[in-house]
Write an enzyme that holds these catalytic residues in place. Structure first.
Site, PDB file in Angstrom:
ATOM      1  N   GLU A 183      48.757  39.178  41.709  1.00 13.40           N
ATOM      2  CA  GLU A 183      48.809  38.282  42.867  1.00 13.40           C
ATOM      3  C   GLU A 183      49.875  38.589  43.908  1.00 13.40           C
ATOM      4  O   GLU A 183      50.671  37.709  44.274  1.00 13.40           O
ATOM      5  CB  GLU A 183      48.958  36.827  42.391  1.00 13.40           C
ATOM      6  CG  GLU A 183      47.775  36.341  41.609  1.00 13.40           C
ATOM      7  CD  GLU A 183      47.786  34.847  41.302  1.00 13.40           C
ATOM      8  OE1 GLU A 183      46.737  34.321  40.908  1.00 13.40           O
ATOM      9  OE2 GLU A 183      48.848  34.211  41.446  1.00 13.40           O
ATOM     10  N   GLU A 288      41.546  35.468  36.455  1.00 19.93           N
ATOM     11  CA  GLU A 288      42.071  34.129  36.196  1.00 19.93           C
ATOM     12  C   GLU A 288      41.097  33.095  36.735  1.00 19.93           C
ATOM     13  O   GLU A 288      40.594  33.216  37.853  1.00 19.93           O
ATOM     14  CB  GLU A 288      43.435  33.908  36.875  1.00 19.93           C
ATOM     15  CG  GLU A 288      44.573  34.748  36.332  1.00 19.93           C
ATOM     16  CD  GLU A 288      45.911  34.365  36.970  1.00 19.93           C
ATOM     17  OE1 GLU A 288      46.019  33.257  37.550  1.00 19.93           O
ATOM     18  OE2 GLU A 288      46.845  35.178  36.898  1.00 19.93           O
TER      19      GLU A 288
END
Length: 368
Positions: A183, A288
């Site tokens: 991320e 995720e």
């Protein structure tokens, strides 16, 4: 040789080797700390005993056995850039301690790799926190700081850690992939990020052959179309694109009712999956996702209002809604090469806890 087309059905082992306050609030009780960096700095000499106890108890061999029994075939293991111990660049958040992080995490990772081997689980090693923090989130190591892309020594250390992971585990039968960075934020320049990914690929490939170990890169919160033509064969082999999908952070999504959430998961996200599969020319995973719709429990510093789709439902209705949302997401993410639920275990938030979600019947009891 591992199949590059193996369908990965996995979970993340979050807040184990990299702390996140919202997932393990008991460890942060009475402290001002908001992340692992400030936790280690604040606790000082008391940190090692506390953290090593957490490492030894939060995820155990029994948990790997439980996952394998249910047909889960992969785990994504987040680690911080300090996994190998001292030698990382200084950041002002460390305070007076030049090297504040507790040592010994690498031994726990070694153990996890052996458990994965024992139970036939494929491991994605995920560099979840880079020096200087790549996203400003607590999961990047330092809340409110996003400086990873501003200093050459931060970049150099990141690449060194990836290479050391590759070197250490290149011949380990459980290693399925190494993810270059979790991320990186949307405002990290795309050109900088792509250049880093190419360097990371080269470092990992010095040790890990293309037929055994994949290299994973995250979308950096930008459209997959910014990566069209990127890291293509034959020059780059066994590369996987990673995206993360949640519906509890954006105000428009928070305000949706459950039908809107299900529609988005089975409609908009399904269309996105079709587009990625058609256009990107790289296999993709949803690295995720969760069943979480309540912002309050995830982000202990988020500002309200904390309305969410389930708040006025009775228990039966909440269970039906959560099962529906789970099924809609699984139906979409099954289109990809694989998916990883976030996360295996939390102290307080069942919708983010894979084990709780299975035991409550929100997720299937078998993933075979």
């Amino acid at each position: 040789m591992k199949s590059k087309s193996l369908k990965l059905r996995g979970v993340n082992l979050g807040s184990w080797l990299l702390l996140e306050k919202w997932m393990v609030p008991s460890l942060f009780e009475g402290l001002a700390a908001t992340d692992e960096t400030t936790w280690c700095a604040e606790l000082g000499s008391a940190a090692p005993e506390k953290l090593r106890h957490h490492w030894n108890t939060f995820v155990t061999r029994d948990d790997f056995a439980w996952l394998a029994e249910r047909g889960i075939n992969a785990v994504r293991i987040p680690v911080g850039h300090w996994i190998f111990g001292p030698g990382y660049p200084y950041h002002p958040k460390y305070g007076s301690e030049r090297q504040p992080f507790v040592t010994g995490g690498i031994d726990v990772l070694d153990r996890a790799m052996e458990w994965a081997r024992e139970f036939g689980l494929h491991v994605v090693l995920d560099l979840h926190a880079a020096p200087g923090c790549q996203n400003g989130f607590d999961n990047g190591g330092i809340l409110g700081v996003c400086e990873w892309h501003t200093q050459p020594d931060y970049l150099a250390h990141t690449l060194d850690v990836l290479e050391r992971l590759a070197q250490r585990y290149c011949n380990h039968p459980a290693l399925h992939a190494i993810e270059a960075l979790n991320e990186p934020r949307w405002d990290v320049p795309t050109d900088y990020l792509k250049a880093f990914y190419l360097q990371a690929y080269a470092r990992i490939r010095k040790h890990c052959p293309t037929d055994r170990v994949a290299v994973v890169f995250h979308d950096g919160f930008r459209s997959f179309r910014e990566y069209l033509g990127f890291m293509q064969a034959p020059e780059y082999e066994n590369v996987i694109f990673d995206l993360h999908r949640y519906q509890c952070f954006d105000r428009a999504e928070i305000d949706m009712d459950i039908y809107g959430h299900i529609r988005k998961a089975a409609g908009e996200w399904k269309q996105e999956a079709d587009d990625i599969i058609t256009e990107l020319n790289l296999p993709a995973i949803c690295g995720e996702w969760s069943l979480g719709l309540d912002l309050r429990v995830v982000s202990l510093w988020a500002e309200g209002p904390f309305n969410h789709a389930l708040e006025y439902m009775d228990d039966f209705q909440q269970n039906v809604a959560t099962r529906g949302y789970a099924a809609a997401q699984l139906a979409t993410f099954e289109k990809y090469l694989g998916w990883f639920f976030w996360s295996y275990k939390t102290e307080t938030t069942p919708a983010w806890c894979f084990r709780d979600s299975v035991e409550r019947g929100w997720l299937p009891s078998s993933f075979r």
